[in-house]
Design a protein around this motif. Structure first.
Motif, PDB file in Angstrom:
ATOM      1  N   ALA A  63      16.070   9.398  -9.827  1.00  0.00           N
ATOM      2  CA  ALA A  63      16.509   8.963 -11.148  1.00  0.00           C
ATOM      3  C   ALA A  63      15.780   7.706 -11.613  1.00  0.00           C
ATOM      4  CB  ALA A  63      18.019   8.717 -11.136  1.00  0.00           C
ATOM      5  N   ALA A  64      14.981   7.111 -10.741  1.00  0.00           N
ATOM      6  CA  ALA A  64      14.277   5.873 -11.090  1.00  0.00           C
ATOM      7  C   ALA A  64      13.139   6.144 -12.066  1.00  0.00           C
ATOM      8  CB  ALA A  64      13.732   5.211  -9.832  1.00  0.00           C
ATOM      9  N   GLN A  65      13.049   5.353 -13.109  1.00  0.00           N
ATOM     10  CA  GLN A  65      11.938   5.495 -14.049  1.00  0.00           C
ATOM     11  C   GLN A  65      10.665   4.896 -13.480  1.00  0.00           C
ATOM     12  OE1 GLN A  65      13.324   3.824 -17.769  1.00  0.00           O
ATOM     13  NE2 GLN A  65      14.135   5.799 -18.439  1.00  0.00           N
ATOM     14  N   ASN A  66      10.833   3.907 -12.615  1.00  0.00           N
ATOM     15  CA  ASN A  66       9.681   3.249 -11.996  1.00  0.00           C
ATOM     16  C   ASN A  66       9.514   3.807 -10.588  1.00  0.00           C
ATOM     17  OD1 ASN A  66       7.627   1.577 -11.149  1.00  0.00           O
ATOM     18  ND2 ASN A  66       8.587  -0.302 -11.871  1.00  0.00           N
ATOM     19  N   TYR A  67       8.547   4.711 -10.432  1.00  0.00           N
ATOM     20  CA  TYR A  67       8.307   5.378  -9.150  1.00  0.00           C
ATOM     21  C   TYR A  67       6.870   5.129  -8.727  1.00  0.00           C
ATOM     22  CZ  TYR A  67       7.761   9.199  -5.741  1.00  0.00           C
ATOM     23  OH  TYR A  67       7.497   9.941  -4.616  1.00  0.00           O
ATOM     24  N   ILE A  68       6.704   4.680  -7.493  1.00  0.00           N
ATOM     25  CA  ILE A  68       5.372   4.403  -6.956  1.00  0.00           C
ATOM     26  C   ILE A  68       5.140   5.290  -5.745  1.00  0.00           C
ATOM     27  CG2 ILE A  68       3.857   2.668  -5.921  1.00  0.00           C
ATOM     28  CD1 ILE A  68       5.442   0.557  -7.518  1.00  0.00           C
ATOM     29  N   ARG A  69       4.099   6.105  -5.809  1.00  0.00           N
ATOM     30  CA  ARG A  69       3.788   6.978  -4.679  1.00  0.00           C
ATOM     31  C   ARG A  69       3.039   6.168  -3.620  1.00  0.00           C
ATOM     32  NH1 ARG A  69      -0.073  12.415  -4.489  1.00  0.00           N
ATOM     33  NH2 ARG A  69       0.679  13.163  -2.460  1.00  0.00           N
ATOM     34  N   LYS A  70       3.724   5.932  -2.502  1.00  0.00           N
ATOM     35  CA  LYS A  70       3.103   5.140  -1.440  1.00  0.00           C
ATOM     36  C   LYS A  70       3.859   5.384  -0.137  1.00  0.00           C
ATOM     37  CE  LYS A  70       0.618   0.814  -1.106  1.00  0.00           C
ATOM     38  NZ  LYS A  70       0.340  -0.487  -1.747  1.00  0.00           N
ATOM     39  N   ASP A  71       3.123   5.636   0.925  1.00  0.00           N
ATOM     40  CA  ASP A  71       3.721   5.829   2.239  1.00  0.00           C
ATOM     41  C   ASP A  71       4.316   4.514   2.715  1.00  0.00           C
ATOM     42  OD1 ASP A  71       3.329   5.749   5.438  1.00  0.00           O
ATOM     43  OD2 ASP A  71       3.667   7.803   4.791  1.00  0.00           O
ATOM     44  N   ILE A  72       5.407   4.612   3.449  1.00  0.00           N
ATOM     45  CA  ILE A  72       6.108   3.416   3.907  1.00  0.00           C
ATOM     46  C   ILE A  72       5.220   2.497   4.747  1.00  0.00           C
ATOM     47  CG2 ILE A  72       7.034   4.560   5.963  1.00  0.00           C
ATOM     48  CD1 ILE A  72       9.654   3.073   5.504  1.00  0.00           C
ATOM     49  N   LEU A  73       4.319   3.088   5.537  1.00  0.00           N
ATOM     50  CA  LEU A  73       3.455   2.275   6.397  1.00  0.00           C
ATOM     51  C   LEU A  73       2.301   1.632   5.628  1.00  0.00           C
ATOM     52  CD1 LEU A  73       3.353   4.449   9.629  1.00  0.00           C
ATOM     53  CD2 LEU A  73       4.632   2.346   9.235  1.00  0.00           C
ATOM     54  N   ASP A  74       2.127   2.016   4.376  1.00  0.00           N
ATOM     55  CA  ASP A  74       1.097   1.408   3.537  1.00  0.00           C
ATOM     56  C   ASP A  74       1.643   0.298   2.649  1.00  0.00           C
ATOM     57  OD1 ASP A  74      -0.901   3.080   4.520  1.00  0.00           O
ATOM     58  OD2 ASP A  74      -0.439   4.652   3.060  1.00  0.00           O
ATOM     59  N   LEU A  75       2.954   0.080   2.682  1.00  0.00           N
ATOM     60  CA  LEU A  75       3.552  -0.965   1.854  1.00  0.00           C
ATOM     61  C   LEU A  75       3.112  -2.343   2.341  1.00  0.00           C
ATOM     62  CD1 LEU A  75       7.162   0.455   1.480  1.00  0.00           C
ATOM     63  CD2 LEU A  75       5.411   0.307  -0.306  1.00  0.00           C
ATOM     64  N   THR A  76       2.859  -3.217   1.393  1.00  0.00           N
ATOM     65  CA  THR A  76       2.372  -4.560   1.705  1.00  0.00           C
ATOM     66  C   THR A  76       3.395  -5.614   1.277  1.00  0.00           C
ATOM     67  OG1 THR A  76       1.320  -4.901  -0.447  1.00  0.00           O
ATOM     68  CG2 THR A  76       0.021  -3.767   1.258  1.00  0.00           C
ATOM     69  N   ARG A  77       3.136  -6.837   1.679  1.00  0.00           N
ATOM     70  CA  ARG A  77       3.989  -7.960   1.290  1.00  0.00           C
ATOM     71  C   ARG A  77       4.029  -8.096  -0.231  1.00  0.00           C
ATOM     72  NH1 ARG A  77       5.621 -11.823   4.930  1.00  0.00           N
ATOM     73  NH2 ARG A  77       6.328 -13.850   4.124  1.00  0.00           N
ATOM     74  N   GLU A  78       2.893  -7.835  -0.854  1.00  0.00           N
ATOM     75  CA  GLU A  78       2.814  -7.939  -2.313  1.00  0.00           C
ATOM     76  C   GLU A  78       3.651  -6.857  -2.989  1.00  0.00           C
ATOM     77  OE1 GLU A  78       0.056 -10.292  -0.430  1.00  0.00           O
ATOM     78  OE2 GLU A  78       0.130  -8.092  -0.239  1.00  0.00           O
ATOM     79  N   ASP A  79       3.669  -5.646  -2.416  1.00  0.00           N
ATOM     80  CA  ASP A  79       4.455  -4.547  -2.984  1.00  0.00           C
ATOM     81  C   ASP A  79       5.938  -4.897  -3.059  1.00  0.00           C
ATOM     82  OD1 ASP A  79       2.340  -2.706  -3.343  1.00  0.00           O
ATOM     83  OD2 ASP A  79       2.484  -2.043  -1.265  1.00  0.00           O
ATOM     84  N   LEU A  80       6.430  -5.612  -2.053  1.00  0.00           N
ATOM     85  CA  LEU A  80       7.868  -5.852  -1.932  1.00  0.00           C
ATOM     86  C   LEU A  80       8.274  -7.267  -2.309  1.00  0.00           C
ATOM     87  CD1 LEU A  80       8.566  -3.881   1.378  1.00  0.00           C
ATOM     88  CD2 LEU A  80       8.712  -3.090  -0.989  1.00  0.00           C
ATOM     89  N   ALA A  81       7.340  -8.034  -2.841  1.00  0.00           N
ATOM     90  CA  ALA A  81       7.658  -9.393  -3.273  1.00  0.00           C
ATOM     91  C   ALA A  81       8.473  -9.359  -4.568  1.00  0.00           C
ATOM     92  CB  ALA A  81       6.372 -10.177  -3.499  1.00  0.00           C
ATOM     93  N   GLY A  82       9.387 -10.298  -4.689  1.00  0.00           N
ATOM     94  CA  GLY A  82      10.143 -10.436  -5.931  1.00  0.00           C
ATOM     95  C   GLY A  82      11.406  -9.612  -6.009  1.00  0.00           C
ATOM     96  N   PHE A  83      11.683  -8.804  -4.995  1.00  0.00           N
ATOM     97  CA  PHE A  83      12.915  -8.013  -4.990  1.00  0.00           C
ATOM     98  C   PHE A  83      14.051  -8.813  -4.354  1.00  0.00           C
ATOM     99  CE2 PHE A  83       9.723  -4.626  -5.251  1.00  0.00           C
ATOM    100  CZ  PHE A  83      10.285  -3.815  -6.233  1.00  0.00           C
ATOM    101  N   ASP A  84      15.269  -8.524  -4.794  1.00  0.00           N
ATOM    102  CA  ASP A  84      16.433  -9.096  -4.125  1.00  0.00           C
ATOM    103  C   ASP A  84      16.694  -8.369  -2.810  1.00  0.00           C
ATOM    104  OD1 ASP A  84      17.458 -11.084  -6.136  1.00  0.00           O
ATOM    105  OD2 ASP A  84      17.514  -9.282  -7.375  1.00  0.00           O
ATOM    106  N   ALA A  85      16.429  -7.067  -2.812  1.00  0.00           N
ATOM    107  CA  ALA A  85      16.690  -6.276  -1.609  1.00  0.00           C
ATOM    108  C   ALA A  85      15.744  -5.088  -1.539  1.00  0.00           C
ATOM    109  CB  ALA A  85      18.132  -5.785  -1.584  1.00  0.00           C
ATOM    110  N   VAL A  86      15.412  -4.710  -0.317  1.00  0.00           N
ATOM    111  CA  VAL A  86      14.666  -3.489  -0.044  1.00  0.00           C
ATOM    112  C   VAL A  86      15.577  -2.575   0.765  1.00  0.00           C
ATOM    113  CG1 VAL A  86      12.698  -2.491   1.174  1.00  0.00           C
ATOM    114  CG2 VAL A  86      12.427  -4.655  -0.056  1.00  0.00           C
ATOM    115  N   VAL A  87      15.783  -1.370   0.279  1.00  0.00           N
ATOM    116  CA  VAL A  87      16.599  -0.385   0.985  1.00  0.00           C
ATOM    117  C   VAL A  87      15.679   0.532   1.778  1.00  0.00           C
ATOM    118  CG1 VAL A  87      18.251   1.504   0.763  1.00  0.00           C
ATOM    119  CG2 VAL A  87      18.392  -0.459  -0.787  1.00  0.00           C
TER     120      VAL A  87
END
Length: 211
Positions: free
Chosen positions: A40-64
């Motif tokens: 249901a998310a309008q903002n969807y990024i195709r990326k494997d979990i092992l390819d996620l970087t610090r920059e990808d997850l910066a600025g979030f309150d939480a990562v599920v």
């Protein structure tokens, strides 16, 4: 309003979490491997979990972390992917909220016997329970990450009703007043988003059961 990243977003629990957070007005970014966005998310990024970087997850309150794998050859992925997310989030204020399993819940106050050790635990689910339990034990060693591991009740129902009622518990298997250890994916999602919005169980494993 919280800004939430949901990793491994194409899974069934992840989709419930995304929908619950969006319904509350939270901002959600979904990360998944599928080419198409089936969330249901309008903002969807195709990326494997092992390819996620610090920059990808910066600025979030939480990562599920909603990673799930059942095939025998994929079970080590529970530990591998969780370690990667911990390394990425190490030293940051971003919370890591992990969709866990019930098999590692304790049956005694001494925390010697887990649900997976009980004679009635289905053999088919033991490899998964052991893999998730191993990932939890490794997670407990991480003092550099603001993690919370949420175990569902023993009977985790994909298509169960959204009742809006749940009991928040801890390390031990808990039953509701009817003697049930049961919760739907939808009610689990409510509890998880509540934890992100209002909870503060940092570096703790908690559990939820239908109220």
């Amino acid at each position: 309003m919280k800004k939430i990243a949901v990793v491994a977003a194409n899974g069934r629990v992840a989709k419930k979490v995304i929908a619950e957070a969006l319904n509350r007005g939270d901002e959600v970014v979904a990360f998944g491997r599928h080419a198409e966005n089936d969330t249901a998310a309008q903002n969807y990024i195709r990326k494997d979990i092992l390819d996620l970087t610090r920059e990808d997850l910066a600025g979030f309150d939480a990562v599920v972390d909603a990673f799930g794998a059942w095939a025998p050859e994929a079970l080590p992925g529970h530990s591998i992917t969780l370690k990667h997310l911990c390394d990425v989030l190490s030293g940051t204020e971003v919370r890591l909220v992990v969709v866990g399993g019930a098999g590692s819940l304790y049956l005694d106050k001494e925390h010697k016997t887990q649900l997976v050790d009980s004679p009635d635990f289905p053999d088919a689910f033991k490899p998964l329970a052991l893999a998730q339990g191993k990932a939890l034990e490794e997670l407990r060693e991480r003092t550099d990450v603001r993690w919370t591991f949420i175990s569902p009740a023993a009977d985790f129902q994909a298509d169960g009703a959204r009742t809006g009622k749940y009991i928040l518990a801890g390390e031990e298997l808990t039953v509701n007043p009817k003697g049930e250890s049961i919760i739907s994916y939808a009610d689990y999602a409510i509890a998880l988003v509540d934890e992100i919005e209002k909870g503060n169980h940092i570096q703790q494993r908690i559990s939820v059961v239908r109220g």
